[in-house]
Design a protein around this motif. Structure first.
Motif, mmCIF file in Angstrom:
data_model
loop_
_atom_site.group_PDB
_atom_site.id
_atom_site.type_symbol
_atom_site.label_atom_id
_atom_site.label_comp_id
_atom_site.label_asym_id
_atom_site.label_seq_id
_atom_site.Cartn_x
_atom_site.Cartn_y
_atom_site.Cartn_z
ATOM 1 N N VAL A 101 0.848 -1.201 0.000
ATOM 2 C CA VAL A 101 0.000 0.000 0.000
ATOM 3 C C VAL A 101 0.882 1.249 0.000
ATOM 4 O O VAL A 101 0.651 2.197 -0.760
ATOM 5 C CB VAL A 101 -0.963 -0.001 1.209
ATOM 6 N N ALA A 102 1.909 1.256 0.853
ATOM 7 C CA ALA A 102 2.816 2.406 0.927
ATOM 8 C C ALA A 102 3.532 2.618 -0.411
ATOM 9 O O ALA A 102 3.693 3.761 -0.858
ATOM 10 C CB ALA A 102 3.832 2.200 2.053
ATOM 11 N N GLN A 103 3.935 1.539 -1.076
ATOM 12 C CA GLN A 103 4.598 1.662 -2.383
ATOM 13 C C GLN A 103 3.655 2.278 -3.412
ATOM 14 O O GLN A 103 4.053 3.180 -4.162
ATOM 15 C CB GLN A 103 5.073 0.298 -2.873
ATOM 16 N N GLU A 104 2.425 1.796 -3.471
ATOM 17 C CA GLU A 104 1.436 2.333 -4.418
ATOM 18 C C GLU A 104 1.175 3.810 -4.123
ATOM 19 O O GLU A 104 1.097 4.629 -5.033
ATOM 20 C CB GLU A 104 0.124 1.556 -4.326
ATOM 21 N N TYR A 105 1.040 4.137 -2.849
ATOM 22 C CA TYR A 105 0.749 5.503 -2.430
ATOM 23 C C TYR A 105 1.874 6.448 -2.855
ATOM 24 O O TYR A 105 1.634 7.483 -3.468
ATOM 25 C CB TYR A 105 0.570 5.520 -0.908
ATOM 26 N N ARG A 106 3.124 6.061 -2.552
ATOM 27 C CA ARG A 106 4.275 6.906 -2.902
ATOM 28 C C ARG A 106 4.451 7.037 -4.407
ATOM 29 O O ARG A 106 4.791 8.101 -4.914
ATOM 30 C CB ARG A 106 5.545 6.365 -2.265
ATOM 31 N N ALA A 107 4.238 5.943 -5.145
ATOM 32 C CA ALA A 107 4.369 5.983 -6.609
ATOM 33 C C ALA A 107 3.352 6.960 -7.209
ATOM 34 O O ALA A 107 3.673 7.730 -8.118
ATOM 35 C CB ALA A 107 4.181 4.586 -7.197
ATOM 36 N N ALA A 108 2.125 6.952 -6.689
ATOM 37 C CA ALA A 108 1.106 7.879 -7.182
ATOM 38 C C ALA A 108 1.498 9.325 -6.879
ATOM 39 O O ALA A 108 1.318 10.209 -7.722
ATOM 40 C CB ALA A 108 -0.248 7.549 -6.558
#
Length: 150
Positions: A101-108
């Motif tokens: 979730v943190a990876q997806e959030y930061r990538a966005a």
């Protein structure tokens, strides 16, 4: 997700086709939809959901319908590359899920898109559940606090 052809109307060389969609989730939630396909365009005519869908959930539903129709119609409408999509992708629980979730959030954030929508798209969950997952990632120290408290 199940897709069934409902009916078809042919006129000369062209055809207008209707498809019925049903998404059933393990938690008992259900979505039924009727979509019209003419040439390369798709129109969702009716949606019934239990519980009700948010506008963001409708956007995710439209993407699923578009991909499913592309699969059923071959090279028909949509931008799908012929890859099937399950109603809700498998998402790991616990620490691994928080990390993803943190990876997806930061990538966005890096790409200048809405991080909540990115998490919704990756997990297949609605806005409330995605916000809950983001909160868990924050609580685990994988994301900074939302805002400074006064």
């Amino acid at each position: 997700m199940s897709v069934r052809p409902a009916w078809e109307v042919r006129e000369n060389e062209s055809a207008t086709r209707w498809f019925e969609f049903r998404l059933a989730f393990a938690d008992g939630a259900r979505v039924d939809a009727l979509a019209l396909v003419t040439g390369r365009s798709v129109c969702v005519e009716e949606v019934r959901a239990q519980p009700a869908l948010s506008l963001d959930d409708l956007a995710v539903l439209a993407a699923w319908i578009e991909e499913a129709i592309a699969d059923v119609c071959g090279t028909g409408p949509g931008h799908g590359g012929g890859q099937g999509r399950r109603a809700r992708p498998a998402w790991p629980h616990g620490e691994e899920g928080c990390r993803l979730v943190a990876q997806e959030y930061r990538a966005a954030q890096r790409h200048g898109t809405d991080p909540v929508l990115a998490v919704m798209g990756a997990t297949g969950h609605g806005r409330r559940t995605s916000l809950r997952l983001i909160r868990r990632a924050r609580d685990a120290g994988l994301l900074p606090p939302r805002r400074a408290r006064r």
